[in-house]
Write a protein that holds these residues in place. Sequence first.
Motif, short mmCIF file in Angstrom:
data_model
loop_
_atom_site.label_atom_id
_atom_site.label_comp_id
_atom_site.label_asym_id
_atom_site.label_seq_id
_atom_site.Cartn_x
_atom_site.Cartn_y
_atom_site.Cartn_z
N GLY A 214 8.39 5.59 -31.10
CA GLY A 214 7.34 5.86 -30.13
C GLY A 214 7.29 7.32 -29.72
O GLY A 214 8.19 8.11 -30.02
N ILE A 215 6.21 7.66 -29.02
CA ILE A 215 6.00 9.00 -28.51
C ILE A 215 5.34 8.90 -27.14
O ILE A 215 4.51 8.02 -26.91
CB ILE A 215 5.13 9.84 -29.48
N GLU A 216 5.75 9.78 -26.22
CA GLU A 216 5.18 9.81 -24.87
C GLU A 216 4.66 11.21 -24.58
O GLU A 216 5.38 12.19 -24.79
CB GLU A 216 6.23 9.41 -23.84
N ALA A 217 3.44 11.27 -24.09
CA ALA A 217 2.81 12.55 -23.77
C ALA A 217 2.62 12.67 -22.27
O ALA A 217 2.08 11.74 -21.63
CB ALA A 217 1.46 12.67 -24.48
N PRO A 218 3.06 13.77 -21.66
CA PRO A 218 2.84 13.95 -20.22
C PRO A 218 1.39 14.29 -19.93
O PRO A 218 0.73 15.01 -20.68
CB PRO A 218 3.77 15.12 -19.89
N ALA A 224 1.54 9.68 -17.59
CA ALA A 224 2.02 9.77 -18.97
C ALA A 224 1.31 8.72 -19.82
O ALA A 224 0.93 7.65 -19.33
CB ALA A 224 3.53 9.58 -19.03
N LEU A 225 1.17 9.03 -21.10
CA LEU A 225 0.56 8.14 -22.08
C LEU A 225 1.53 8.01 -23.25
O LEU A 225 2.02 9.01 -23.77
CB LEU A 225 -0.78 8.69 -22.56
N ALA A 245 1.49 -0.78 -29.44
CA ALA A 245 1.01 -0.81 -28.05
C ALA A 245 0.82 0.60 -27.53
O ALA A 245 1.57 1.52 -27.89
CB ALA A 245 2.00 -1.57 -27.15
N ILE A 246 -0.18 0.77 -26.69
CA ILE A 246 -0.41 2.02 -26.00
C ILE A 246 -0.27 1.76 -24.50
O ILE A 246 -0.77 0.75 -23.99
CB ILE A 246 -1.80 2.61 -26.33
N SER A 247 0.47 2.63 -23.80
CA SER A 247 0.80 2.41 -22.39
C SER A 247 0.41 3.62 -21.56
O SER A 247 0.52 4.77 -22.01
CB SER A 247 2.30 2.14 -22.22
N TRP A 248 -0.03 3.34 -20.34
CA TRP A 248 -0.43 4.38 -19.39
C TRP A 248 0.38 4.23 -18.12
O TRP A 248 0.38 3.17 -17.49
CB TRP A 248 -1.93 4.26 -19.10
N LEU A 249 1.08 5.28 -17.74
CA LEU A 249 1.91 5.30 -16.53
C LEU A 249 1.28 6.22 -15.50
O LEU A 249 0.96 7.38 -15.80
CB LEU A 249 3.32 5.79 -16.87
N THR A 250 1.10 5.70 -14.28
CA THR A 250 0.50 6.50 -13.22
C THR A 250 1.19 6.20 -11.90
O THR A 250 1.65 5.08 -11.66
CB THR A 250 -1.01 6.20 -13.10
N PRO A 251 1.33 7.19 -11.01
CA PRO A 251 1.98 6.95 -9.72
C PRO A 251 1.15 6.03 -8.82
O PRO A 251 -0.07 6.01 -8.87
CB PRO A 251 2.10 8.35 -9.11
N LEU A 252 1.87 5.27 -7.98
CA LEU A 252 1.27 4.48 -6.91
C LEU A 252 1.84 5.02 -5.59
O LEU A 252 2.99 4.75 -5.26
CB LEU A 252 1.62 3.00 -7.05
N ALA A 253 1.06 5.80 -4.88
CA ALA A 253 1.52 6.44 -3.65
C ALA A 253 2.75 7.30 -3.96
O ALA A 253 2.85 7.87 -5.04
CB ALA A 253 1.80 5.40 -2.57
N ASP A 254 3.69 7.39 -3.02
CA ASP A 254 4.85 8.27 -3.20
C ASP A 254 6.06 7.56 -3.77
O ASP A 254 6.97 8.19 -4.28
CB ASP A 254 5.25 8.91 -1.86
#
Length: 290
Positions: A214-218, A224-225, A245-254
């Motif tokens: 896999g590979i993760e891009a900031p 991150a994707l 699979a393709i995954s998307w990581l995003t913050p939820l509040a702090d």
Amino acid sequence: MQRNPKFCLIALIIAAFGVSVARAQSGYALGIGVSGDDAGSAALSVFGDYSFTDATSISASYSATNADGDPDDLTTRVWTLGVRHDFGPLGIDLRGGQSGDPDDFDSTDLRIALFRQTDHWTLNAHGSRRDIDLVFQGVNPRLPLTRKASLQGDGLGARIAFRTDSGWRLYAGAEVFDYDRDLDLLANAAIIRRLSPTTLSLSGSLLDQRWSIGIEAPLAKQRALSFDVYRDTQVANLGVVDSAAISWLTPLADRGDLDVSLGISQSDSLGDDQTAVFLSVLFLFYGGFD
């Protein structure tokens, strides 16, 4: 054939433990994940990670999966307990647990891993031991006989990850398995054929080999994707499962993150090619202590 996306939740949980070490070195991380596919399968997972210090943490996880089977639906439950300590040059990660369904398949698992972490590299080598019970149900309803076959499985694997100064991450892993019984002799048994339609649920535990890359891009604002590819080769020539699979990581509040994964899985188990699309959502929450 039903496609169960539980493997994606497991991968997300592993990633979440890594995030928890980075974001909550002295505190805790909690998570809950749900997933489903277009074949009617569904999974729920929860986990917790508590860090005593920057070097020592404990963790626990539980997941339940329901998937269509023949003649009845299959429900798989997996729980694990673990402890992790980084001594400096090397660290150790111990995990134990149980997986399966006592009516069909039951496995008690132990895994020991040694790891090395630097600013850019993470190296992991691990070994596992599984004590597995397969339950054979009688086919005559007037004679409800059951028979149990016990076997042991050993696994050896490695994982490597590299992170650049700009935040890009590349990673790959591989694992091979060996059993103390010739499972080719069980290939035509009803229990093996019953487990095969849910290869990412129960018979995913009866693997010959597994690999992933896999590979993760900031992205901006701590997002991150990532893109991952998996291959699971089953024992007894039951087939191969390929997934992406393709995954998307995003913050939820702090103090939280949201990880959403969309993927596709294709299997040729028992000579029957099947494809399914799955979706997984993981919520992560963090806390620290003064």
